[in-house]
Design a protein around this motif. Sequence first.
Motif, PDB file in Angstrom:
ATOM      1  N   ASP A 353       0.833  -1.176  -0.022  1.00  0.00           N
ATOM      2  CA  ASP A 353      -0.027  -0.013  -0.034  1.00  0.00           C
ATOM      3  C   ASP A 353       0.764   1.231   0.147  1.00  0.00           C
ATOM      4  N   GLU A 354       0.528   2.260  -0.595  1.00  0.00           N
ATOM      5  CA  GLU A 354       1.235   3.494  -0.895  1.00  0.00           C
ATOM      6  C   GLU A 354       0.117   4.485  -0.457  1.00  0.00           C
ATOM      7  N   PRO A 355      -0.389   4.782   0.691  1.00  0.00           N
ATOM      8  CA  PRO A 355      -1.400   5.787   1.080  1.00  0.00           C
ATOM      9  C   PRO A 355      -0.865   7.173   0.732  1.00  0.00           C
ATOM     10  N   ALA A 356      -1.870   7.979   0.410  1.00  0.00           N
ATOM     11  CA  ALA A 356      -1.602   9.357   0.107  1.00  0.00           C
ATOM     12  C   ALA A 356      -1.177  10.114   1.391  1.00  0.00           C
ATOM     13  N   LEU A 357      -0.212  11.048   1.418  1.00  0.00           N
ATOM     14  CA  LEU A 357       0.455  11.449   2.442  1.00  0.00           C
ATOM     15  C   LEU A 357      -0.043  12.748   2.884  1.00  0.00           C
ATOM     16  N   ASP A 358      -0.089  13.165   4.141  1.00  0.00           N
ATOM     17  CA  ASP A 358      -0.553  14.734   4.653  1.00  0.00           C
ATOM     18  C   ASP A 358      -2.094  14.976   4.008  1.00  0.00           C
ATOM     19  N   THR A 359      -2.876  14.080   3.880  1.00  0.00           N
ATOM     20  CA  THR A 359      -4.122  14.548   3.523  1.00  0.00           C
ATOM     21  C   THR A 359      -5.183  13.524   4.398  1.00  0.00           C
ATOM     22  N   TRP A 360      -6.241  14.350   4.515  1.00  0.00           N
ATOM     23  CA  TRP A 360      -7.464  13.430   5.278  1.00  0.00           C
ATOM     24  C   TRP A 360      -8.177  12.715   4.054  1.00  0.00           C
ATOM     25  N   GLU A 361      -8.582  11.369   4.254  1.00  0.00           N
ATOM     26  CA  GLU A 361      -9.242  10.622   3.531  1.00  0.00           C
ATOM     27  C   GLU A 361     -10.489  10.344   4.353  1.00  0.00           C
ATOM     28  N   ASP A 362     -11.549  10.756   3.751  1.00  0.00           N
ATOM     29  CA  ASP A 362     -12.853  10.348   4.587  1.00  0.00           C
ATOM     30  C   ASP A 362     -13.403   8.854   3.955  1.00  0.00           C
ATOM     31  N   PHE A 363     -13.762   8.221   4.880  1.00  0.00           N
ATOM     32  CA  PHE A 363     -14.552   6.720   4.834  1.00  0.00           C
ATOM     33  C   PHE A 363     -15.665   6.450   5.638  1.00  0.00           C
ATOM     34  N   ALA A 364     -16.511   5.308   5.419  1.00  0.00           N
ATOM     35  CA  ALA A 364     -17.452   5.189   6.152  1.00  0.00           C
ATOM     36  C   ALA A 364     -17.332   3.631   6.496  1.00  0.00           C
ATOM     37  N   ALA A 365     -17.727   3.322   7.981  1.00  0.00           N
ATOM     38  CA  ALA A 365     -18.001   2.043   8.277  1.00  0.00           C
ATOM     39  C   ALA A 365     -19.577   1.853   8.733  1.00  0.00           C
ATOM     40  N   ILE A 366     -20.212   1.052   7.749  1.00  0.00           N
ATOM     41  CA  ILE A 366     -21.677   0.936   8.074  1.00  0.00           C
ATOM     42  C   ILE A 366     -21.975  -0.057   8.972  1.00  0.00           C
ATOM     43  N   ALA A 367     -22.596  -0.051   9.927  1.00  0.00           N
ATOM     44  CA  ALA A 367     -22.949  -0.957  10.943  1.00  0.00           C
ATOM     45  C   ALA A 367     -24.243  -1.796  10.426  1.00  0.00           C
ATOM     46  N   PRO A 368     -24.169  -2.897  10.629  1.00  0.00           N
ATOM     47  CA  PRO A 368     -25.268  -4.034  10.174  1.00  0.00           C
ATOM     48  C   PRO A 368     -26.918  -3.320  10.749  1.00  0.00           C
ATOM     49  N   LYS A 369     -27.613  -3.691  10.172  1.00  0.00           N
ATOM     50  CA  LYS A 369     -29.133  -3.280  10.359  1.00  0.00           C
ATOM     51  C   LYS A 369     -29.324  -4.336  11.752  1.00  0.00           C
ATOM     52  N   ASP A 370     -30.445  -3.749  12.352  1.00  0.00           N
ATOM     53  CA  ASP A 370     -31.332  -4.494  13.395  1.00  0.00           C
ATOM     54  C   ASP A 370     -31.911  -5.623  13.017  1.00  0.00           C
ATOM     55  N   GLN A 371     -31.776  -6.777  13.090  1.00  0.00           N
ATOM     56  CA  GLN A 371     -32.473  -7.826  12.363  1.00  0.00           C
ATOM     57  C   GLN A 371     -32.300  -8.925  13.347  1.00  0.00           C
ATOM     58  N   ILE A 372     -33.108  -9.268  14.375  1.00  0.00           N
ATOM     59  CA  ILE A 372     -32.959 -10.440  15.227  1.00  0.00           C
ATOM     60  C   ILE A 372     -33.537 -11.320  14.443  1.00  0.00           C
ATOM     61  N   VAL A 373     -32.497 -12.588  14.768  1.00  0.00           N
ATOM     62  CA  VAL A 373     -32.843 -13.812  14.285  1.00  0.00           C
ATOM     63  C   VAL A 373     -33.415 -15.137  15.191  1.00  0.00           C
ATOM     64  N   ASN A 374     -33.002 -14.656  16.446  1.00  0.00           N
ATOM     65  CA  ASN A 374     -33.269 -15.581  17.362  1.00  0.00           C
ATOM     66  C   ASN A 374     -33.375 -15.105  18.830  1.00  0.00           C
ATOM     67  N   GLY A 375     -34.669 -14.505  19.023  1.00  0.00           N
ATOM     68  CA  GLY A 375     -34.947 -13.815  20.243  1.00  0.00           C
ATOM     69  C   GLY A 375     -36.209 -14.376  20.829  1.00  0.00           C
ATOM     70  N   ALA A 376     -36.321 -14.800  22.044  1.00  0.00           N
ATOM     71  CA  ALA A 376     -37.599 -15.079  22.545  1.00  0.00           C
ATOM     72  C   ALA A 376     -38.464 -13.756  22.900  1.00  0.00           C
ATOM     73  N   ARG A 377     -39.563 -14.131  23.346  1.00  0.00           N
ATOM     74  CA  ARG A 377     -40.489 -12.749  23.814  1.00  0.00           C
ATOM     75  C   ARG A 377     -41.297 -13.322  24.970  1.00  0.00           C
ATOM     76  N   PRO A 378     -40.850 -13.164  26.038  1.00  0.00           N
ATOM     77  CA  PRO A 378     -41.747 -13.828  27.249  1.00  0.00           C
ATOM     78  C   PRO A 378     -43.094 -12.978  27.327  1.00  0.00           C
ATOM     79  N   THR A 379     -44.228 -13.709  27.798  1.00  0.00           N
ATOM     80  CA  THR A 379     -45.342 -13.025  27.987  1.00  0.00           C
ATOM     81  C   THR A 379     -45.483 -12.219  29.142  1.00  0.00           C
ATOM     82  N   GLU A 380     -46.660 -11.457  29.234  1.00  0.00           N
ATOM     83  CA  GLU A 380     -46.670 -10.403  30.277  1.00  0.00           C
ATOM     84  C   GLU A 380     -46.408 -11.333  31.725  1.00  0.00           C
TER      85      GLU A 380
END
Length: 849
Positions: A353-380
């Motif tokens: 890698d030869e990164p650009a020097l002395d300059t800011w590079e913007d980037f994003a790290a996207i978090a996964p969406k909220d998608q429950i695949v295994n969650g019990a729901r107790p009764t009241e």
Amino acid sequence: MVFSKHTAQAAREGFRARLEQAGERKAAELRARLEQAAGSVSEDVLDAVRWLYANSPLSDLANYDFDLFLSGARHGVFLRESSPFARDLPEELFLNYVLHIRVNEEELCDCRRLFFDQLWDRVKPLSPRDAVIEVNYWNAEQVMYQSTDERTISALGACQSGYGRCGEESAFGVNAFRSVGIPARQIYTPRWAHCDDNHAWVEVWCDGGWHFLGACEPEEVLDKGWFTNASSRAMLIHSRCFGKPAREEEVISKVGMANFLNNLKLYAVTKKLTVAVRDGAGAPVEGAQVSFGILNYSNIFPAAVMTTGPEGTVSLTCGLGSISVHVKKDGVFCERTVYVPDQDTVEIVLRQDEPALDTWEDFAAIAPKDQIVNGARPTEEQRELCRRKTAGANEKREARVAAMFDEGRTRAAVEKYGYSREIYDLLYESRGNGARLLDFLEDETFSAREKEAVLLTLSKKDRRDVDPEILKEALALSREYREACGELFYPYVVCPRVLHEPLEKNRQFILDYFTREEKEAFRAEPRRVWAYIQENIGFDGSIEYGQIVTRPMGALTVKNASPLSQKILFAAVCRALGIPARVNPVDRQAEYWQEGAFRPVEPREQGGGAIIFEKGSGESWQYFPDFSLGLLADGEYQSLDLTQEKWEGNELRTAAKGGEYRVITDNRLPNGSLYASRYHFRLADGETKRVRLHKHQANLSEMLDNFALDEFQVSDGDGRTVLGSELTGGKAVLLWLEEGMEPTEHILNEMLEQAEDFRNLPADIVFLVRGKEALENAKLRQVLETFPRVRVLYDSFVPNVETIARRMYVDHEKLPLIVVTSGRLNAVYACSGYNVGSGDMIVKICHLS
């Protein structure tokens, strides 16, 4: 037979191999102890002992007595023969998750039989599922969450304290489950993808599969915890296995004796990501190290590390967000940020890698969406039962903790011997260790000044589990050095604590270990201690677990210790000889005192340069989480610890040697994703470099997301129930307020300053307070008079504040809690505590279409 012939044979062969690695002295001791035990226990127990030694890090053999392994083996065989939960388990589950005495990096202790005796009558008539639930209520009777330092206390230490951080709660909980024969393991997300933190909990095996639960956080159902939603957003969740993993497990890293297993599929929507490493001609690259990293605290944390095979590929099951892929081999490295939903296979050509020097590079790290695949729901009904039983568990724990403190005896000792108020408070905080510390403080072998001084060198956690015999030995064998060492005497000679290692009595052992000539030479030139260690103590990482410290006695006995353990050994030897010594808390260099300063045993690289970070007036920048600095070493950017450096005005200065550096800054959005920036630069020896910090900003619409809230209840002024679904029929701003407290006062002041904006806000405004007495607060009355449209409702805040704050991924311990909704039980934004500009943010969000 308890064990299969294959397992028994493997245990015997593994034990013989471990003896060869243990050194002559320790090997002879273990052979003798095993032969002695053979007269009183079965061959199954002996094979269990052998299996435990063969499948534990060498440091456990070095650090702990044979009796600990024998006790664990006896109890494990007893469970295999007697417990309905363990009797019919597949052998690999029994071995790894019932018999094994290690969970992760905690200090080991002999606790299984003790826990069994307290639990068995409560669980023996129950089904496996009901037994798990009952054990976790018992766990809550013993331990609650409280943040502590990084040393992981033993399960008994946590129990006798009544609290621990999540890693300690879960290690304690796993020991409790295993004590009755229920397979259990500690589960870890090394870093969350959606917030700057990590977490640990527990999985148990019952009804033919693994199920999760919060450690010491009971529920009436399995597969439920406050982290259910959060774990569905994880990029990686793992556990550790010190034995041979089951065939179906996905091993994502191996660190010495520990296999890291990927457990994410139980929690989140996942995808298999393949990385194919190629050379410049397109041929597969075998033997390349591939690290999968998670951006957290402005730092890329390596969550899984693998090596490519002949095909040049590795694969990882991971969450549907961004992950950093770092590849290196033979000094060449490159790094890519990959958004997993867009990729099945990532082909990386291994070139520098030869990164650009002395300059800011913007980037994003996207978090996964909220998608429950295994969650019990107790009764009241289950929820209400859980609330009652948890309240009862809390009362039992609080009563047990209160009984630990002997106020009368403590006051009498403080008054008789003239101890300070600090000692009184220390004894109160020492919980279940208080009686032992009082015995020490009442022992007139040492003066009150000596005893107080050594106790005050210890951390709060040390005081909860230290054996006073360690302190007595340290004082007795150090007295002759007091005058020569002056103010360094207690913290750097007497103190048995070097860094974060488990404490032990080792002074007399060290003094007896070396010859008189060696000790005289060491005192004359302390660097000779380090030279001795380098010549005589090696490190084979394949038979260790790097997160465990080999204590000084063990290191000298088996002659194998990690680099950090060797530094702790250096300080311990020096202190035993009356030489002030330490491991530097910033750069972890071993140091000794000479000619008025601490001197490193290995010369530091002297670059003579400096890096000066600059910020704008009014900006707030904190090292971890807002920015980090990494120095390139061995093909990776190693993060430096600048947490001790302080801002002076708008500048933060740190000394630096020449090299290649990378700065990362990040901006955590309310939806959990990160807008980040990186800045690469080279620093010559002696050069001073200024870096103006920069933050990647986001548009307002990019900061929002949709979060479904569970139904909740509050009440109106007449005591009638009001449902959350009624309050959120359209746009609404819900504010849980703590009248009279500064953070609440701030948001109320912002509302008054933006009075016209809030009068015209296209959303309902609801204040939630604990009781009508809140309306007597002058500031709150002023706001209500200014905005007659505000509706006031009442709530105890328990459990609504914690439940909703955790759902929105904000700090549930900070008030006010502000939630903006766009429709029925659909929240789009939340914040907790005081955040500058919260009022303006609310206005802008509510005006979005």
